[in-house]
Each structure stands twice: as structure tokens, then as C-alpha cells.
Motif scaffolding. Structure first.
Motif, PDB file in Angstrom:
ATOM      1  N   GLY A  89      11.935 -20.365 -14.673  1.00 36.71           N
ATOM      2  CA  GLY A  89      11.098 -19.580 -13.780  1.00 36.71           C
ATOM      3  C   GLY A  89      11.707 -19.300 -12.425  1.00 36.71           C
ATOM      4  N   GLU A  90      12.989 -19.585 -12.294  1.00 31.50           N
ATOM      5  CA  GLU A  90      13.635 -19.343 -11.001  1.00 31.50           C
ATOM      6  C   GLU A  90      14.848 -18.439 -11.177  1.00 31.50           C
ATOM      7  OE1 GLU A  90      14.297 -22.391  -7.613  1.00 31.50           O
ATOM      8  OE2 GLU A  90      16.158 -22.358  -8.731  1.00 31.50           O
ATOM      9  N   ALA A  91      15.021 -17.497 -10.260  1.00 31.83           N
ATOM     10  CA  ALA A  91      16.220 -16.667 -10.261  1.00 31.83           C
ATOM     11  C   ALA A  91      17.182 -17.220  -9.222  1.00 31.83           C
ATOM     12  CB  ALA A  91      15.872 -15.219  -9.939  1.00 31.83           C
ATOM     13  N   HIS A  92      18.357 -17.569  -9.693  1.00 36.04           N
ATOM     14  CA  HIS A  92      19.356 -18.232  -8.865  1.00 36.04           C
ATOM     15  C   HIS A  92      20.523 -17.275  -8.669  1.00 36.04           C
ATOM     16  CE1 HIS A  92      21.030 -22.436  -7.903  1.00 36.04           C
ATOM     17  NE2 HIS A  92      21.882 -21.560  -7.418  1.00 36.04           N
ATOM     18  N   ALA A  93      20.884 -17.003  -7.434  1.00 31.85           N
ATOM     19  CA  ALA A  93      21.997 -16.085  -7.189  1.00 31.85           C
ATOM     20  C   ALA A  93      23.282 -16.870  -7.014  1.00 31.85           C
ATOM     21  CB  ALA A  93      21.730 -15.254  -5.944  1.00 31.85           C
ATOM     22  N   LEU A  94      24.381 -16.242  -7.418  1.00 34.21           N
ATOM     23  CA  LEU A  94      25.703 -16.822  -7.214  1.00 34.21           C
ATOM     24  C   LEU A  94      26.446 -15.841  -6.317  1.00 34.21           C
ATOM     25  CD1 LEU A  94      27.288 -19.286  -8.153  1.00 34.21           C
ATOM     26  CD2 LEU A  94      28.141 -17.943 -10.051  1.00 34.21           C
ATOM     27  N   ALA A  95      26.778 -16.309  -5.113  1.00 33.56           N
ATOM     28  CA  ALA A  95      27.431 -15.409  -4.172  1.00 33.56           C
ATOM     29  C   ALA A  95      28.859 -15.864  -3.951  1.00 33.56           C
ATOM     30  CB  ALA A  95      26.672 -15.396  -2.847  1.00 33.56           C
TER      31      ALA A  95
ATOM     32  N   SER B  20      22.060   3.435 -11.349  1.00 36.00           N
ATOM     33  CA  SER B  20      21.396   4.174 -10.275  1.00 36.00           C
ATOM     34  C   SER B  20      20.194   3.371  -9.792  1.00 36.00           C
ATOM     35  CB  SER B  20      20.931   5.526 -10.793  1.00 36.00           C
ATOM     36  OG  SER B  20      19.828   5.334 -11.656  1.00 36.00           O
ATOM     37  N   GLY B  21      19.620   3.805  -8.680  1.00 36.17           N
ATOM     38  CA  GLY B  21      18.495   3.088  -8.080  1.00 36.17           C
ATOM     39  C   GLY B  21      17.323   2.889  -9.024  1.00 36.17           C
ATOM     40  N   ASN B  22      16.951   3.941  -9.758  1.00 37.00           N
ATOM     41  CA  ASN B  22      15.846   3.848 -10.704  1.00 37.00           C
ATOM     42  C   ASN B  22      16.094   2.809 -11.775  1.00 37.00           C
ATOM     43  OD1 ASN B  22      13.982   5.585  -9.802  1.00 37.00           O
ATOM     44  ND2 ASN B  22      14.821   7.376 -10.884  1.00 37.00           N
ATOM     45  N   GLU B  23      17.314   2.856 -12.308  1.00 34.08           N
ATOM     46  CA  GLU B  23      17.661   1.945 -13.391  1.00 34.08           C
ATOM     47  C   GLU B  23      17.630   0.497 -12.903  1.00 34.08           C
ATOM     48  OE1 GLU B  23      20.557   5.004 -15.852  1.00 34.08           O
ATOM     49  OE2 GLU B  23      21.333   3.893 -14.140  1.00 34.08           O
ATOM     50  N   VAL B  24      18.115   0.300 -11.666  1.00 35.94           N
ATOM     51  CA  VAL B  24      18.101  -1.050 -11.095  1.00 35.94           C
ATOM     52  C   VAL B  24      16.661  -1.523 -10.945  1.00 35.94           C
ATOM     53  CG1 VAL B  24      18.628  -2.421  -9.052  1.00 35.94           C
ATOM     54  CG2 VAL B  24      20.297  -0.772  -9.907  1.00 35.94           C
ATOM     55  N   ALA B  25      15.793  -0.645 -10.461  1.00 37.80           N
ATOM     56  CA  ALA B  25      14.390  -1.026 -10.258  1.00 37.80           C
ATOM     57  C   ALA B  25      13.747  -1.437 -11.579  1.00 37.80           C
ATOM     58  CB  ALA B  25      13.620   0.137  -9.635  1.00 37.80           C
ATOM     59  N   ARG B  26      14.020  -0.673 -12.639  1.00 39.34           N
ATOM     60  CA  ARG B  26      13.433  -1.023 -13.942  1.00 39.34           C
ATOM     61  C   ARG B  26      13.987  -2.341 -14.454  1.00 39.34           C
ATOM     62  NH1 ARG B  26      14.490   4.095 -15.691  1.00 39.34           N
ATOM     63  NH2 ARG B  26      12.814   5.555 -15.260  1.00 39.34           N
ATOM     64  N   LEU B  27      15.295  -2.512 -14.285  1.00 42.01           N
ATOM     65  CA  LEU B  27      15.906  -3.772 -14.724  1.00 42.01           C
ATOM     66  C   LEU B  27      15.242  -4.944 -14.015  1.00 42.01           C
ATOM     67  CD1 LEU B  27      18.107  -5.485 -16.098  1.00 42.01           C
ATOM     68  CD2 LEU B  27      19.574  -5.014 -14.147  1.00 42.01           C
ATOM     69  N   PHE B  28      15.064  -4.808 -12.697  1.00 45.96           N
ATOM     70  CA  PHE B  28      14.478  -5.904 -11.932  1.00 45.96           C
ATOM     71  C   PHE B  28      13.046  -6.181 -12.389  1.00 45.96           C
ATOM     72  CE2 PHE B  28      17.300  -6.164  -7.918  1.00 45.96           C
ATOM     73  CZ  PHE B  28      18.384  -6.341  -8.732  1.00 45.96           C
ATOM     74  N   GLY B  29      12.330  -5.107 -12.719  1.00 40.62           N
ATOM     75  CA  GLY B  29      10.971  -5.285 -13.228  1.00 40.62           C
ATOM     76  C   GLY B  29      10.971  -6.162 -14.483  1.00 40.62           C
ATOM     77  N   VAL B  30      11.882  -5.832 -15.404  1.00 46.07           N
ATOM     78  CA  VAL B  30      11.944  -6.595 -16.653  1.00 46.07           C
ATOM     79  C   VAL B  30      12.374  -8.033 -16.382  1.00 46.07           C
ATOM     80  CG1 VAL B  30      13.088  -6.751 -18.887  1.00 46.07           C
ATOM     81  CG2 VAL B  30      12.441  -4.527 -17.990  1.00 46.07           C
ATOM     82  N   VAL B  31      13.353  -8.197 -15.503  1.00 49.00           N
ATOM     83  CA  VAL B  31      13.855  -9.548 -15.222  1.00 49.00           C
ATOM     84  C   VAL B  31      12.781 -10.397 -14.550  1.00 49.00           C
ATOM     85  CG1 VAL B  31      15.538 -10.888 -13.915  1.00 49.00           C
ATOM     86  CG2 VAL B  31      16.259  -8.837 -15.126  1.00 49.00           C
ATOM     87  N   LYS B  32      12.022  -9.786 -13.628  1.00 48.35           N
ATOM     88  CA  LYS B  32      10.951 -10.542 -12.965  1.00 48.35           C
ATOM     89  C   LYS B  32       9.903 -10.995 -13.976  1.00 48.35           C
ATOM     90  CE  LYS B  32      11.463  -8.616  -8.350  1.00 48.35           C
ATOM     91  NZ  LYS B  32      11.166  -7.415  -7.548  1.00 48.35           N
ATOM     92  N   ALA B  33       9.590 -10.104 -14.910  1.00 50.63           N
ATOM     93  CA  ALA B  33       8.609 -10.472 -15.946  1.00 50.63           C
ATOM     94  C   ALA B  33       9.130 -11.646 -16.773  1.00 50.63           C
ATOM     95  CB  ALA B  33       8.332  -9.277 -16.853  1.00 50.63           C
ATOM     96  N   LEU B  34      10.413 -11.593 -17.124  1.00 48.42           N
ATOM     97  CA  LEU B  34      11.010 -12.687 -17.889  1.00 48.42           C
ATOM     98  C   LEU B  34      10.937 -13.997 -17.112  1.00 48.42           C
ATOM     99  CD1 LEU B  34      14.270 -11.198 -19.439  1.00 48.42           C
ATOM    100  CD2 LEU B  34      12.303 -12.108 -20.650  1.00 48.42           C
TER     101      LEU B  34
END
Lengths: 344, 496
Positions: B29-35, B172-186
Motif C-alpha cells: 500500500g505504499e509507493a516508494h520512489a528511488l531517486a 504524454s501528459g494524458n497517458e501519465v495521468a491515466r497510468l498514475f490513476g491505475v497505479v494509485k488504485a493498485l
């Protein structure tokens, strides 16, 4: 996707373009076959007689079966040059057992030849899949090695038709439902392998390995095991072809099928299987075998010098590869343009 | 307890230590970034988590217990799905087959269930808003479309852990937004996410926690809520930027390279620019924007469909690297192992390779001349080597790159084109390569640099040209080139 049996879904331009072009690969052979039979039949109608066609089917059965096996290997971006030696080894071995030990049932001999083919295929598979020796080199090596074992085993001996049981030899000439038995066996193998390549995970994974080996590893495909399987299946079919050879020709020695591997690879390539793997079907390969055999027969009927036949087969092979390459470049360019238009 | 964790993991490739003592916990349930900057070890870490590489030391923990991933299949069975940086598709197979390869749904008789595959793909594509024909072959898809297929592939897995290595680079921006939507749901359903991106705003939007790597070593783990983007950049860079980019100002001279309306259909369109002696011009843009393709066409490797290239005022014969070299062009290619060097050949022979005519004595190549030429350049470029007769393959990445540079500089070119000159080389050598490029420019050479590293572009270039989808969309002088201005042009957010 190149399977002949696949229905065209209503789809986008790219799909249709791809379909048309990939289909042409097999459609081209069908057209070539039609032209061959049409022209030769017009010149000499006996070419289209039942007996003549039956002979062509019989003659192409063994090469077609080997082409089916070879397709399994070529699709994975490998090649098996050693099949002619496997055919030689199993053909001679099977004939020898039949001649010297009449007590052994024919079915056991056939099974034994197939098993011997599997062992040979497993050696190729280990060399290529596990030891990572390039297939061209590994199977060139086993081509000589298997043939050498064959020579050592034979020790100059020849097995004649008279030494083998009649019930075995009749397998090579018998017909079932009007079709030569050997052609029927090849057809059954063709349909079975074609179905498996299309409908089983293992089959699709062979295409994946040939299409992009690195991605196949990342997709979790057991690449080594699959390559082993492809070589072993090819070996099994070569073993079966060896028995068929002995039954068909009756007289066998250690030189059986020498040089046949090139005919088989030619048939596969003419049949539209990409030599660098990833695409093509066993149906195309079998059609390729039928076409090459048909041409040989037609040239004989048309009274073309037998020496010229080899050259004509060669020219056909080059034509097939050039056509394949031109089509591939066309598709690449068309896709490039399409993307360019879409982008605007 | 963490779903998947690394405990004190180290990994070396030859002499290069890619990871040192890295620990990381991916919680459900956590999104962890690697920078981290390029070469910090992020992709190596991904490959360890996904079973491609095995750690030299340290452990992978799955639900708290140590596991060994023998290969990608093991990681996948453990519920790890990965979107790799580079698309890994099968060009001959259809999109549907690509998505399900290796784990196609089957009917009771073991047959692949094509109907189920089509149905699931339809649902995935609807969720992602993808409008691709699933039966189309993957060959010929644009980079963005390939990336979308990769995403669909990973999402189709019902993963417990989703790892994304720069999934948005080509989107593109739209595609990123949709991806993030799906990832947040996951994520909300309890999936653990590891996210890698160079776009800091994305990290701050999607993630709760961030681990920063520098040169293979973990330097910090923070809650996103506790830090600012500036803090994160400081953690990533952790050194004085000026020392890494020792740019001296040159005096622009006459035009050395002129590219006029260069077009290769479907790859790049209408690209025109000039490079003067004494300046460094950077060609920036996202991966797949067509930068490498443009320099390949300039150097004559690929044939252009329209337009021309002039070097020193004389028009170049198209599609002829020989003509390009004779005119004074040099190209240091993107992939030094495949395109820049003969790995089994010795250092001196590699250096002589682009100028064999100059080390000839009669019909034979003089080993002495070859050696002298290599010796000279090895000293000038401060190459670190044992013997010049050693194969190039034993050198470190940075030193290999110096050999490629030496090979071309020995020809005394008037225009030097470098494609990703510092990709995958250590920080110290990187600074040396930068100093060298700067000195060459000051000495009157025209330098055209393709780079995906924004700090490098901003630190080294006198002018920045930005490409987006095959077109040159912006030209920014050094003064007005910022991370924001370059990125917004590269992602197509500003009109040309």
C-alpha cells in the motif's frame, strides 16, 4: 502472426497491412504451386494424374516432416544442420536391427529410432541451449559426429530390401484412403505440430525466444528448456524420418540422406519461415517442401536436364529470400511512414 | 512487515561497484520512489529485485523471509511485476501475445484461451485509455506505444509488488495521468510500488517515501511529506555541480557544421541548425525523440530523405561516413561497446582504427606508428591502463570512452559529435570528459553533444537544441536554458 488458419479480425490499417504481407508469404507458395501444376499439367497432362500426384506426395513426405521439425528449431533463432546425419543413423540402425533380429517387433524398432533421434537432438540441445555454442557450429559438429558413428556402426555394410521383413517395407508403399501412408504420417505430424505451435504456451514461447531472446528471459520463459525441447522434437522427427527412409527405399547404408539438411532448410526458408527466427509456420515449411519436390518432378516431366534442376532449386531459394527481405523492408518503411503521418 | 525488502545488498560488475550496502523496504500500500542520477545504481537495484541479477552479498526478503531469485520467473512467481526502462517486446508477435507471454490463460485442455486474453486486454486498455489494436504486431510501434504495452503487461499480473523503471519517459501528459490513476488504485488495493523517475514532480505526486542512491550507496530515506524537491536534488547530487561541469567560455567562430532541413521520414523532420567553431551545442530531448538518428544521418550512417549537411561550407555526400570523415567530422557513438570499440582488440589498435591511413608504411600497418599515436593520446587524455597492448575490454567504462575519444581526436576533426558521452561512467572520469570537451571547444573545435542528462546539457552547452518527436522544437541559449524550459520543450508542452 502468420498462421494460415487465423481469421482476419476487422481492424486497423496496420493490422491489415501486416496480415496481407505476412499472408503473402504462404499465399505466394500456394500460388507458385498452382502455377507449377497448371503449367506443367498443360504441357504434359500426365503430371496431374492420380499416380503422379501420389508420387509427388510420397517423395515430399520425408522432407516435409524434416522441414516441420527444422521449423521448430529455426523459429527459436537457431538451426539444426545435423538432421541428415540423424536420419542416416536412425535409418541405418533401424534397418540393421530389422535385418539381424527379426524377432524384434516393428513398432519397437520405430520407437527405438525415434528415441535415438531424441538422444541426438538432446545432444544438440545441450550444446546450444546449455553450453551456448552457436547452433550453426554445434550442429555442424554433430553433423560429422553422428555420421561418423553411423559409418563406424555400419563398417561398410549395406542392408538390402531382401534382408528386411516384407511387413516393414510395405509401410513405405502402402496407401490408406488413397493417400500414401508416409504422406499421411507427415500430414498428421504437420497438423499436430502446427496446432501445438499455435495453441500451446510452449509453442508460442518458441516464437518469443526467436523474436527477442533477451525479452524472453525477462518474461520468465525457460529459454534453455524450450531450446532443448525444440532440438529434441526435431531429433524425434528426424528419427521417424529415418525409419520412413528405410521403409521407402529398402536399400540403406551409412550414407543415407547425406546432404539432405540443405534441402530441408531450403524448404523451410522457401516456406516463409524467417531464418532469424520469430515468425513463420510449419504449414509454410511443409508447402515449401512440397514445392521443391514438385519442381523436381515437373522438371523431369518437362525433360529439363537433371543437372539444371539443382540450379533452378537454388535460384528459387534465392528468389524466396530476396522476396522475403524486400517485403520486410517494405513493411518497415510503410510502418515508418504511417507513424510519421500519425504524428502529424 | 515489508512485502519485499533488500537487506545490505551489494553488487559489482567486474571492477565497477554498482551497489554498496543498499537496504530498502517496500511496504504494502505504499509507493516508494528511488531517486538518483544516471549511474547511481537504480537500474541494477531493479534488476536484483526482478531476479535478473543476483546480489553478491546481502539478502532479498519476501514477507520477511530470505529468498533467492534464480531468474525473472522466480521473481514473477513471488508476485513482482516490472516495467523496464527499455521496452522488452517481441516484435513478431501481436500485442495481446506480448502482454501474456509465458503465462497465457489456458482452457482445461491446456490450450491457450485466446478469448480470455482478448477480453482481459480489452479491460486493461480501457482502464489505461489505450487505443491500440491488440492483434497488431508489436513491430513498428512507437516508443510511447511500446511503453504502454509494457505497462499493460505489468498491470495484467495482479502483482503484489509493482516496479516501474522510468515508465513515463516517453509518455504524454494524458497517458501519465491515466497510468498514475491505475497505479494509485493498485496501491490502495495493497500493492507495493517502487517508482523511478527523473521527473521530480511525478515522485512527489505518486509516492510516500523516497530512497536516494548516489554512486551505488544509499544516502537517505525520507518521507515525501518531510522534504522538498530541492532537498531531494541536493541528496541526489551531493557535490559541487560546478566542479563536474568545468565549462570555459569559448569564442564562437565561423560556422563549421550546417544542417539544412534534414528529414528522414518517420524518424525526424525538417531539422536545421548550425554549430560554430568554439561552441558546444547540446541536442536534448527524451529517449526516442530522434536525436541519435539525426547525428547518424549527419555522419552518413543512415540516408536522409531530404535536406543536406554542410561541413566547413562544403556540402556532404549523403549516406557516406567516409565522406563525412574526410570532411572533418567525427562521431563518438552512443553505445561504445557495440559501435565504438572492438572489445577484444588492444588499446593502441583501437585508437589507430579510424586513421589507419596515417599509420601506414607502404602497404603495411606500422605497429610502431600505431603505438606512438596511441601513447601520445593516452597521455593527453590521462588514460588509466596497464599496457597499451591490453584488450580494450579490460578497461573501466570511463577509460573505454576515453579510448573512443582518442580514436577520433587523433584524426584532428573540425566537428566532434558525441552521443551520450558520459553514459555509465564514473563521476571522476565524467568530470575529465567534460573538461576535455570544454578545452576542445575553446581550442576551436565545433562540438555537438547528444545527452539525456539534463545537468550535463545545462552545465556544458553554449546552446541547447531540443527535439520532440522527430522535430527541433526549441533553441535555448545558455542563459535561458533551465531544467524547466528544456523539459517542457522536450515533452512537447510548448509550441515550436
Amino acid at each position: 502472426m502468420t498462421a494460415l488458419s487465423e481469421a482476419t479480425p476487422p481492424g486497423h490499417g496496420g493490422r491489415r497491412l501486416f496480415d496481407r504481407v505476412t499472408r503473402v508469404r504462404e499465399l505466394g507458395i500456394v500460388l507458385a504451386l498452382a502455377a507449377l501444376f497448371g503449367v506443367t499439367g498443360a504441357v504434359n497432362p500426365t503430371f496431374l494424374s492420380f499416380g503422379s500426384i501420389r508420387d509427388i506426395l510420397l517423395n515430399s513426405a520425408i522432407v516435409a516432416m524434416l522441414a516441420v521439425g527444422q521449423t521448430l528449431v529455426i523459429v527459436t533463432r537457431n538451426v539444426d544442420l545435423s538432421i541428415s546425419s540423424i536420419v542416416g543413423l536412425t535409418g541405418f540402425g533401424g534397418a540393421l536391427v530389422l535385418a539381424d533380429s527379426p524377432a524384434v517387433p516393428i513398432a519397437v524398432v520405430i520407437a527405438g529410432c525415434v528415441a535415438l533421434g531424441v538422444v541426438c537432438g538432446a545432444i544438440n540441445g545441450l550444446l546450444v541451449g546449455v553450453a551456448k555454442v552457436p547452433a550453426l557450429v554445434a550442429t555442424l559438429g554433430t553433423l560429422y559426429a553422428f555420421r561418423g558413428i553411423d559409418y563406424a556402426w555400419a563398417g561398410g555394410r549395406q542392408v538390402n530390401a531382401a534382408d528386411m521383413p516384407e511387413s516393414f517395407l510395405s509401410l513405405g508403399s502402402r496407401s490408406v484412403l488413397g493417400l500414401p501412408l508416409l504422406a499421411l504420417v507427415a500430414l498428421i505430424v504437420l497438423l499436430a505440430v502446427g496446432w501445438m505451435l499455435r495453441n500451446l504456451r510452449a509453442g508460442r514461447e518458441l516464437y518469443a525466444i526467436g523474436s527477442n531472446p533477451d525479452a524472453a528471459v525477462l518474461a520468465g520463459i525457460q529459454v534453455r528448456r524450450r531450446i532443448m525441447t525444440a532440438f529434441m522434437a526435431n531429433g524425434a522427427l528426424a528419427g521417424l524420418a529415418g525409419v520412413m527412409w528405410a521403409a521407402r527405399f529398402g536399400t540403406v547404408d551409412a550414407t543415407v540422406a547425406t546432404g539432405k539438411e540443405l534441402d530441408v532448410i531450403a524448404a523451410v526458408v522457401v516456406g516463409g519461415v524467417a531464418i532469424f527466427g520469430g515468425s513463420g509456420t510449419v504449414f509454410g515449411a511443409a508447402l515449401g517442401a512440397l514445392l521443391l519436390t514438385g519442381i523436381t518432378s515437373a522438371l523431369a516431366v518437362l525433360r529439363v536436364d537433371a543437372l539444371a534442376q539443382t540450379a533452378i532449386n537454388g535460384a528459387l531459394l534465392i528468389a524466396a529470400i530476396v522476396l522475403d527481405r524486400v517485403l520486410a523492408l517494405r513493411v518497415a518503411a510503410a510502418l515508418r511512414r504511417r507513424r510519421y503521418r500519425d504524428a502529424r | 512487515m515489508a512485502v519485499l525488502a533488500l537487506s545490505d545488498v551489494s553488487k559489482s560488475f567486474g571492477a565497477v561497484r554498482a551497489l554498496r550496502g543498499v537496504s530498502l523496504k517496500l511496504e504494502a500500500g505504499e509507493a516508494h520512489a528511488l531517486a538518483g542520477e544516471n549511474g547511481a545504481g537504480k537500474s541494477t537495484l531493479v534488476k536484483i529485485l526482478s531476479g535478473v541479477h543476483r546480489p553478491d552479498t546481502g539478502q532479498i526478503l519476501l514477507n520477511g523471509s530470505p529468498v533467492t531469485f534464480g531468474g525473472p520467473a522466480d521473481a514473477r512467481h513471488a508476485g513482482v511485476a516490472v516495467i523496464y526502462q527499455e521496452p522488452t517486446l517481441f516484435p513478431d508477435l501481436s500485442i495481446v501475445e506480448n502482454i501474456f507471454m509465458g503465462r497465457q490463460p489456458r482452457t482445461r485442455f491446456g490450450r491457450i484461451d485466446r478469448a480470455a486474453m482478448a477480453e482481459q486486454t480489452g479491460r486493461l486498455f480501457a482502464g489505461l485509455g489505450v487505443e491500440l489494436d491488440p492483434e497488431q504486431a508489436a513491430r513498428g510501434l512507437s516508443i510511447a506505444d511500446q511503453q504502454l504495452v509494457e505497462i499493460a503487461k505489468a498491470l495484467s499480473r495482479d502483482a503484489k509488488v509493482l516496479i516501474m523503471d522510468e515508465p513515463t519517459a516517453a509518455l504524454s501528459g494524458n497517458e501519465v495521468a491515466r497510468l498514475f490513476g491505475v497505479v494509485k488504485a493498485l496501491r490502495e488495493q495493497g500493492c507495493a510500488v517502487l517508482f523511478i523517475s527523473h521527473r521530480l514532480d511525478e515522485i512527489f505526486e505518486l509516492c510516500q517515501r523516497v530512497t536516494t542512491l548516489r554512486d551505488g550507496t544509499p544516502v537517505a530515506e525520507d518521507l515525501i511529506a518531510d522534504i522538498t524537491p530541492d532537498d531531494l536534488v541536493r541528496r541526489m547530487v551531493g557535490r559541487d555541480l560546478d566542479a563536474l561541469y568545468p565549462k570555459q567560455d569559448g569564442v564562437p567562430g565561423e560556422v563549421a557544421l550546417e544542417v539544412h532541413r534534414l528529414t528522414r521520414e518517420g524518424v525526424f523532420t525538417d531539422v536545421s541548425f548550425r554549430v560554430r567553431r568554439g561552441e558546444i551545442v547540446a541536442l536534448a530531448g527524451l529517449v526516442g525523440a530522434g536525436r541519435t538518428e539525426v547525428v547518424r544521418a549527419i555522419f552518413g550512417i543512415d540516408r536522409q530523405d531530404a535536406g543536406w549537411v554542410e561541413v566547413g561550407g562544403r556540402r556532404l555526400r549523403p549516406a557516406s561516413p567516409t565522406a563525412a570523415m574526410a570532411a572533418g567530422l567525427a562521431l563518438v557513438p552512443e553505445d561504445r561497446r557495440q559501435q565504438g570499440l572492438v572489445m577484444d582488440l588492444s588499446i593502441d589498435r583501437n585508437i589507430a582504427l579510424a586513421g589507419l591511413a596515417e599509420v601506414r608504411r607502404g602497404p603495411l600497418i606500422s605497429r610502431a606508428a600505431e603505438h606512438a599515436r596511441a601513447q601520445d593520446w593516452a597521455v593527453r587524455l590521462r588514460l588509466k591502463f596497464a599496457r597499451l597492448s591490453d584488450p580494450v575490454g579490460v578497461l573501466s567504462g570511463g577509460n573505454q570512452q576515453k579510448v573512443v575519444l582518442a580514436k577520433w581526436l587523433a584524426r584532428k576533426p573540425s566537428v566532434l559529435i558525441v552521443d551520450e558521452p558520459t553514459r555509465g561512467i564514473d563521476v571522476g572520469t565524467k568530470a575529465e570528459v567534460h573538461r576535455l570537451l570544454s578545452e576542445l571547444a575553446v581550442g576551436g573545435m565545433a562540438v555537438l553533444m547528444v545527452s539525456s542528462e539534463l545537468p550535463e546539457v545545462l552545465g556544458m552547452a553554449d546552446r541547447v537544441l531540443v527535439m520532440h518527436e522527430g522535430r527541433l522544437v526549441a533553441e535555448l541559449p545558455r542563459a535561458s536554458a533551465t531544467e524547466e524550459s528544456v523539459m517542457s520543450a522536450a515533452t512537447g508542452r510548448t509550441a515550436a
